[in-house]
Scaffold this motif. Sequence first.
Motif, PDB file in Angstrom:
ATOM      1  N   ARG A   6       0.845  -1.185   0.000  1.00 60.21           N
ATOM      2  CA  ARG A   6       0.000   0.000   0.000  1.00 60.21           C
ATOM      3  C   ARG A   6       0.880   1.233   0.000  1.00 60.21           C
ATOM      4  NH1 ARG A   6      -4.891  -1.542   4.269  1.00 60.21           N
ATOM      5  NH2 ARG A   6      -5.701  -3.277   3.083  1.00 60.21           N
ATOM      6  N   ASP A   7       0.222   2.394  -0.193  1.00 64.25           N
ATOM      7  CA  ASP A   7       0.901   3.689  -0.083  1.00 64.25           C
ATOM      8  C   ASP A   7       2.122   3.781  -0.981  1.00 64.25           C
ATOM      9  OD1 ASP A   7       0.240   3.494   3.439  1.00 64.25           O
ATOM     10  OD2 ASP A   7      -0.968   4.420   1.889  1.00 64.25           O
ATOM     11  N   GLY A   8       1.950   3.399  -2.257  1.00 64.04           N
ATOM     12  CA  GLY A   8       3.028   3.549  -3.223  1.00 64.04           C
ATOM     13  C   GLY A   8       4.042   2.433  -3.219  1.00 64.04           C
ATOM     14  N   GLY A   9       3.950   1.473  -2.305  1.00 61.84           N
ATOM     15  CA  GLY A   9       4.921   0.392  -2.249  1.00 61.84           C
ATOM     16  C   GLY A   9       4.690  -0.686  -3.283  1.00 61.84           C
ATOM     17  N   TRP A  10       3.782  -0.433  -4.207  1.00 63.16           N
ATOM     18  CA  TRP A  10       3.444  -1.437  -5.209  1.00 63.16           C
ATOM     19  C   TRP A  10       4.443  -1.494  -6.359  1.00 63.16           C
ATOM     20  CZ3 TRP A  10       2.383   0.423 -10.163  1.00 63.16           C
ATOM     21  CH2 TRP A  10       2.180   1.798 -10.261  1.00 63.16           C
ATOM     22  N   ARG A  11       5.263  -0.480  -6.534  1.00 60.41           N
ATOM     23  CA  ARG A  11       6.177  -0.454  -7.673  1.00 60.41           C
ATOM     24  C   ARG A  11       7.253  -1.525  -7.505  1.00 60.41           C
ATOM     25  NH1 ARG A  11       5.139   3.845 -10.902  1.00 60.41           N
ATOM     26  NH2 ARG A  11       3.910   5.531  -9.981  1.00 60.41           N
ATOM     27  N   ARG A  12       7.593  -2.202  -8.613  1.00 62.80           N
ATOM     28  CA  ARG A  12       8.387  -3.403  -8.548  1.00 62.80           C
ATOM     29  C   ARG A  12       9.826  -3.261  -9.040  1.00 62.80           C
ATOM     30  NH1 ARG A  12       6.460  -7.518  -6.110  1.00 62.80           N
ATOM     31  NH2 ARG A  12       7.118  -9.003  -7.691  1.00 62.80           N
ATOM     32  N   ALA A  13      10.141  -2.175  -9.735  1.00 64.32           N
ATOM     33  CA  ALA A  13      11.419  -2.078 -10.437  1.00 64.32           C
ATOM     34  C   ALA A  13      12.625  -2.226  -9.513  1.00 64.32           C
ATOM     35  CB  ALA A  13      11.494  -0.767 -11.202  1.00 64.32           C
ATOM     36  N   ALA A  14      12.559  -1.658  -8.322  1.00 61.01           N
ATOM     37  CA  ALA A  14      13.728  -1.624  -7.441  1.00 61.01           C
ATOM     38  C   ALA A  14      13.791  -2.811  -6.478  1.00 61.01           C
ATOM     39  CB  ALA A  14      13.740  -0.324  -6.643  1.00 61.01           C
ATOM     40  N   LEU A  15      12.909  -3.783  -6.638  1.00 57.91           N
ATOM     41  CA  LEU A  15      12.894  -4.907  -5.707  1.00 57.91           C
ATOM     42  C   LEU A  15      14.055  -5.865  -5.975  1.00 57.91           C
ATOM     43  CD1 LEU A  15       9.095  -5.815  -5.522  1.00 57.91           C
ATOM     44  CD2 LEU A  15      10.413  -4.274  -4.056  1.00 57.91           C
ATOM     45  N   SER A  16      14.375  -6.647  -4.974  1.00 57.63           N
ATOM     46  CA  SER A  16      15.448  -7.629  -5.100  1.00 57.63           C
ATOM     47  C   SER A  16      14.981  -8.834  -5.916  1.00 57.63           C
ATOM     48  CB  SER A  16      15.882  -8.100  -3.712  1.00 57.63           C
ATOM     49  OG  SER A  16      14.831  -8.852  -3.091  1.00 57.63           O
ATOM     50  N   TYR A  17      15.942  -9.661  -6.293  1.00 58.28           N
ATOM     51  CA  TYR A  17      15.623 -10.897  -7.021  1.00 58.28           C
ATOM     52  C   TYR A  17      14.645 -11.750  -6.217  1.00 58.28           C
ATOM     53  CZ  TYR A  17      16.255 -15.447  -9.269  1.00 58.28           C
ATOM     54  OH  TYR A  17      16.045 -16.645  -9.898  1.00 58.28           O
ATOM     55  N   ARG A  18      14.895 -11.878  -4.938  1.00 60.09           N
ATOM     56  CA  ARG A  18      14.030 -12.708  -4.102  1.00 60.09           C
ATOM     57  C   ARG A  18      12.603 -12.170  -4.070  1.00 60.09           C
ATOM     58  NH1 ARG A  18      14.745 -16.638  -0.439  1.00 60.09           N
ATOM     59  NH2 ARG A  18      13.007 -16.962   1.005  1.00 60.09           N
ATOM     60  N   GLU A  19      12.457 -10.854  -3.967  1.00 58.38           N
ATOM     61  CA  GLU A  19      11.124 -10.265  -3.907  1.00 58.38           C
ATOM     62  C   GLU A  19      10.371 -10.406  -5.225  1.00 58.38           C
ATOM     63  OE1 GLU A  19      11.428  -6.552  -0.836  1.00 58.38           O
ATOM     64  OE2 GLU A  19      12.773  -6.500  -2.568  1.00 58.38           O
ATOM     65  N   THR A  94       6.247 -13.711 -12.815  1.00 57.50           N
ATOM     66  CA  THR A  94       6.461 -12.663 -11.810  1.00 57.50           C
ATOM     67  C   THR A  94       5.422 -11.572 -11.996  1.00 57.50           C
ATOM     68  OG1 THR A  94       8.103 -11.172 -10.823  1.00 57.50           O
ATOM     69  CG2 THR A  94       8.077 -11.313 -13.217  1.00 57.50           C
ATOM     70  N   VAL A  95       5.208 -10.786 -10.964  1.00 57.15           N
ATOM     71  CA  VAL A  95       4.224  -9.701 -10.991  1.00 57.15           C
ATOM     72  C   VAL A  95       4.871  -8.451 -11.576  1.00 57.15           C
ATOM     73  CG1 VAL A  95       2.779  -8.189  -9.576  1.00 57.15           C
ATOM     74  CG2 VAL A  95       2.939 -10.632  -9.034  1.00 57.15           C
ATOM     75  N   TRP A  96       4.159  -7.799 -12.474  1.00 55.04           N
ATOM     76  CA  TRP A  96       4.617  -6.561 -13.088  1.00 55.04           C
ATOM     77  C   TRP A  96       3.736  -5.403 -12.632  1.00 55.04           C
ATOM     78  CZ3 TRP A  96       9.052  -6.777 -15.946  1.00 55.04           C
ATOM     79  CH2 TRP A  96       9.488  -8.060 -16.329  1.00 55.04           C
ATOM     80  N   ASP A  97       4.317  -4.194 -12.680  1.00 55.56           N
ATOM     81  CA  ASP A  97       3.604  -3.002 -12.207  1.00 55.56           C
ATOM     82  C   ASP A  97       2.225  -2.849 -12.849  1.00 55.56           C
ATOM     83  OD1 ASP A  97       5.793  -2.395 -10.673  1.00 55.56           O
ATOM     84  OD2 ASP A  97       6.305  -0.525 -11.699  1.00 55.56           O
TER      85      ASP A  97
END
Length: 289
Positions: A6-19, A94-97
């Motif tokens: 929530r609150d903008g944390g949905w963006r995926r680009a900067a996540l780690s490989y594991r995430e 994997t999940v995309w934005d």
Amino acid sequence: RDAPERDGGWRRAALSYREKFVDDLVIALPDATGPPLRIAQAASAEAVGTASRRGDGRKDRPSVRRGTGPVVARPPDDPDDDVSADPIPSTGFTVWDAGILLGMYVSQPEVWRRLVRGSSSSSGSSGSSSDAVVLELGSGTGVAGLLVASSGLPAVVGMSDLPALVPFLRANASRNKAPQGPVPETVAMATVPLRWGVADDVESLPGPLRAPHVVLGADLIYTERREVIDALVTTLESIVPVGGVAVIASCVEHRPESVSYFEERVARTGGFTCVAVDHGALRPGYGRE
């Protein structure tokens, strides 16, 4: 993840490989009161297997192993360069934005009512927002369709992808159905194989999914191969009834030429009217920050 995005944390680009490829994505609609969605992810088809949760006491995550389960094999007479095959393998695990953005947008009650009302009135359907049918193309993990299903707004949500991805998609749908998941019993779900441009796949769809009220698609324009985009347009022509609505979320920055080509083709050959969604209509915190 241990808490809903929530609150903008949905963006995926900067996540780690594991995430991106190992952990479940845990996400819920902002007004949800029940359990969140838990979306399994994987790096590839080969990586899909049994993965136990560690330390939280939950059951093993759904898994699909090669050689087991209802895997629908590619017909042996399909050529290797078949445009219905994935030009960029493993993108669906994997999940995309765009999937999150699309699901959050369509599941807003006011947006949902407008989409279904426009589709029903234009096509002459007597359907209401409570008995509407949704079909998602290129569902991948199913995040967009599952977000819409978890809202309880539609009667049926169909999710589709290449045959080899369907077991993985089906596992994600099953684990998120009530009572253990947030998708209510009143919403029927189906996971089906649907290769773009393949008429037999369209004809094999369950009856309600052949003329859905709303068609969804997230990050479908991820290749420069125009023959693949043409096949997508052909499928849209086949499944969107006259007066129907398709809501497509695309990352323009990733493939701007491909997105422009899709918009031109779907308007010129498909007979669609393309309208950009106003930024202010997106769900707050999910594209309308």
